[in-house]
Design a protein around this motif. Structure first.
Motif, PDB file in Angstrom:
ATOM      1  N   ALA A   8       0.834  -1.198   0.000  1.00 59.51           N
ATOM      2  CA  ALA A   8       0.000   0.000   0.000  1.00 59.51           C
ATOM      3  C   ALA A   8       0.873   1.254   0.000  1.00 59.51           C
ATOM      4  CB  ALA A   8      -0.912   0.007   1.224  1.00 59.51           C
ATOM      5  N   VAL A   9       0.417   2.248  -0.714  1.00 60.99           N
ATOM      6  CA  VAL A   9       1.122   3.530  -0.758  1.00 60.99           C
ATOM      7  C   VAL A   9       0.996   4.199   0.608  1.00 60.99           C
ATOM      8  CG1 VAL A   9       1.133   5.817  -1.812  1.00 60.99           C
ATOM      9  CG2 VAL A   9       0.687   3.808  -3.216  1.00 60.99           C
ATOM     10  N   SER A  10       2.111   4.725   1.097  1.00 61.86           N
ATOM     11  CA  SER A  10       2.072   5.427   2.386  1.00 61.86           C
ATOM     12  C   SER A  10       2.249   6.920   2.162  1.00 61.86           C
ATOM     13  CB  SER A  10       3.170   4.908   3.315  1.00 61.86           C
ATOM     14  OG  SER A  10       4.426   5.422   2.922  1.00 61.86           O
ATOM     15  N   CYS A  11       1.732   7.696   3.088  1.00 52.52           N
ATOM     16  CA  CYS A  11       1.900   9.151   2.998  1.00 52.52           C
ATOM     17  C   CYS A  11       3.369   9.532   3.141  1.00 52.52           C
ATOM     18  CB  CYS A  11       1.041   9.856   4.041  1.00 52.52           C
ATOM     19  SG  CYS A  11      -0.718   9.827   3.631  1.00 52.52           S
ATOM     20  N   GLY A  12       4.138   8.754   3.865  1.00 55.94           N
ATOM     21  CA  GLY A  12       5.562   9.028   3.979  1.00 55.94           C
ATOM     22  C   GLY A  12       6.249   8.959   2.618  1.00 55.94           C
ATOM     23  N   GLU A  13       5.875   7.976   1.808  1.00 52.59           N
ATOM     24  CA  GLU A  13       6.450   7.832   0.468  1.00 52.59           C
ATOM     25  C   GLU A  13       6.037   8.994  -0.436  1.00 52.59           C
ATOM     26  OE1 GLU A  13       6.630   3.055  -0.254  1.00 52.59           O
ATOM     27  OE2 GLU A  13       4.656   3.977  -0.124  1.00 52.59           O
ATOM     28  N   VAL A  14       4.756   9.347  -0.379  1.00 53.20           N
ATOM     29  CA  VAL A  14       4.243  10.451  -1.205  1.00 53.20           C
ATOM     30  C   VAL A  14       4.878  11.762  -0.767  1.00 53.20           C
ATOM     31  CG1 VAL A  14       2.176  11.750  -1.860  1.00 53.20           C
ATOM     32  CG2 VAL A  14       2.082   9.253  -1.745  1.00 53.20           C
ATOM     33  N   ASP A  15       4.930  11.998   0.541  1.00 49.10           N
ATOM     34  CA  ASP A  15       5.534  13.227   1.052  1.00 49.10           C
ATOM     35  C   ASP A  15       7.005  13.327   0.636  1.00 49.10           C
ATOM     36  OD1 ASP A  15       3.114  13.823   2.251  1.00 49.10           O
ATOM     37  OD2 ASP A  15       3.795  13.415   4.297  1.00 49.10           O
ATOM     38  N   ALA A  64      -1.074  16.803   2.525  1.00 50.84           N
ATOM     39  CA  ALA A  64       0.156  17.590   2.431  1.00 50.84           C
ATOM     40  C   ALA A  64      -0.142  19.005   1.949  1.00 50.84           C
ATOM     41  CB  ALA A  64       1.148  16.902   1.494  1.00 50.84           C
ATOM     42  N   ALA A  65      -1.025  19.129   0.964  1.00 50.52           N
ATOM     43  CA  ALA A  65      -1.397  20.450   0.448  1.00 50.52           C
ATOM     44  C   ALA A  65      -2.067  21.284   1.535  1.00 50.52           C
ATOM     45  CB  ALA A  65      -2.317  20.308  -0.766  1.00 50.52           C
ATOM     46  N   SER A  66      -2.872  20.636   2.355  1.00 54.49           N
ATOM     47  CA  SER A  66      -3.568  21.353   3.430  1.00 54.49           C
ATOM     48  C   SER A  66      -2.612  21.841   4.512  1.00 54.49           C
ATOM     49  CB  SER A  66      -4.637  20.451   4.051  1.00 54.49           C
ATOM     50  OG  SER A  66      -5.641  20.185   3.100  1.00 54.49           O
ATOM     51  N   ARG A  67      -1.482  21.156   4.677  1.00 56.00           N
ATOM     52  CA  ARG A  67      -0.491  21.558   5.685  1.00 56.00           C
ATOM     53  C   ARG A  67       0.365  22.725   5.212  1.00 56.00           C
ATOM     54  NH1 ARG A  67       0.345  15.895   5.966  1.00 56.00           N
ATOM     55  NH2 ARG A  67       2.256  16.132   4.749  1.00 56.00           N
ATOM     56  N   GLU A  68       0.321  23.037   3.933  1.00 51.15           N
ATOM     57  CA  GLU A  68       1.179  24.082   3.372  1.00 51.15           C
ATOM     58  C   GLU A  68       0.339  25.323   3.083  1.00 51.15           C
ATOM     59  OE1 GLU A  68       4.225  26.010   2.788  1.00 51.15           O
ATOM     60  OE2 GLU A  68       4.619  23.890   3.089  1.00 51.15           O
TER      61      GLU A  68
END
Length: 99
Positions: A8-15, A64-68
């Motif tokens: 499964a794709v993780s947010c860590g990989e995407v980030d 990630a977009a929401s955090r920026e």
């Protein structure tokens, strides 16, 4: 940086893939994405092959977009095209990832 089958794709990989894009996406990196920006977009595409992976990647990109707070929507939406990558995942704070 492509995900392994059954992985499964993780947010860590995407980030990690999109981290080099932050300066461009916030307007601090010029008007043209760098090779590192485009490599990140290609990495997200590579790890987002199945519908489930695309949804997971979309949720990660949205978070990630929401955090920026300085994210420039026009730069985010145009990044894949400027990198000549057909990305099925919009880079947006408001996308509905279930679609």
């Amino acid at each position: 940086m492509a995900a392994q089958p059954g992985h499964a794709v993780s947010c860590g990989e995407v980030d990690a893939a999109l981290m080099p894009c932050i300066r461009y996406l916030t307007g601090r990196g010029g008007n043209t994405p760098s090779p590192a920006n485009c490599s990140g977009v290609r990495a997200v595409k590579a790890m987002s092959q199945t519908t489930a992976d695309k949804r997971a990647s979309c949720d990660c990109v949205k978070a990630a977009a929401s955090r920026e707070p300085d994210l420039q929507d026009a730069a985010a939406q145009s990044l894949p095209a400027k990198c000549d990558v057909q990305l099925d995942i919009p880079i947006s704070r408001s996308v509905d990832c279930s679609r």
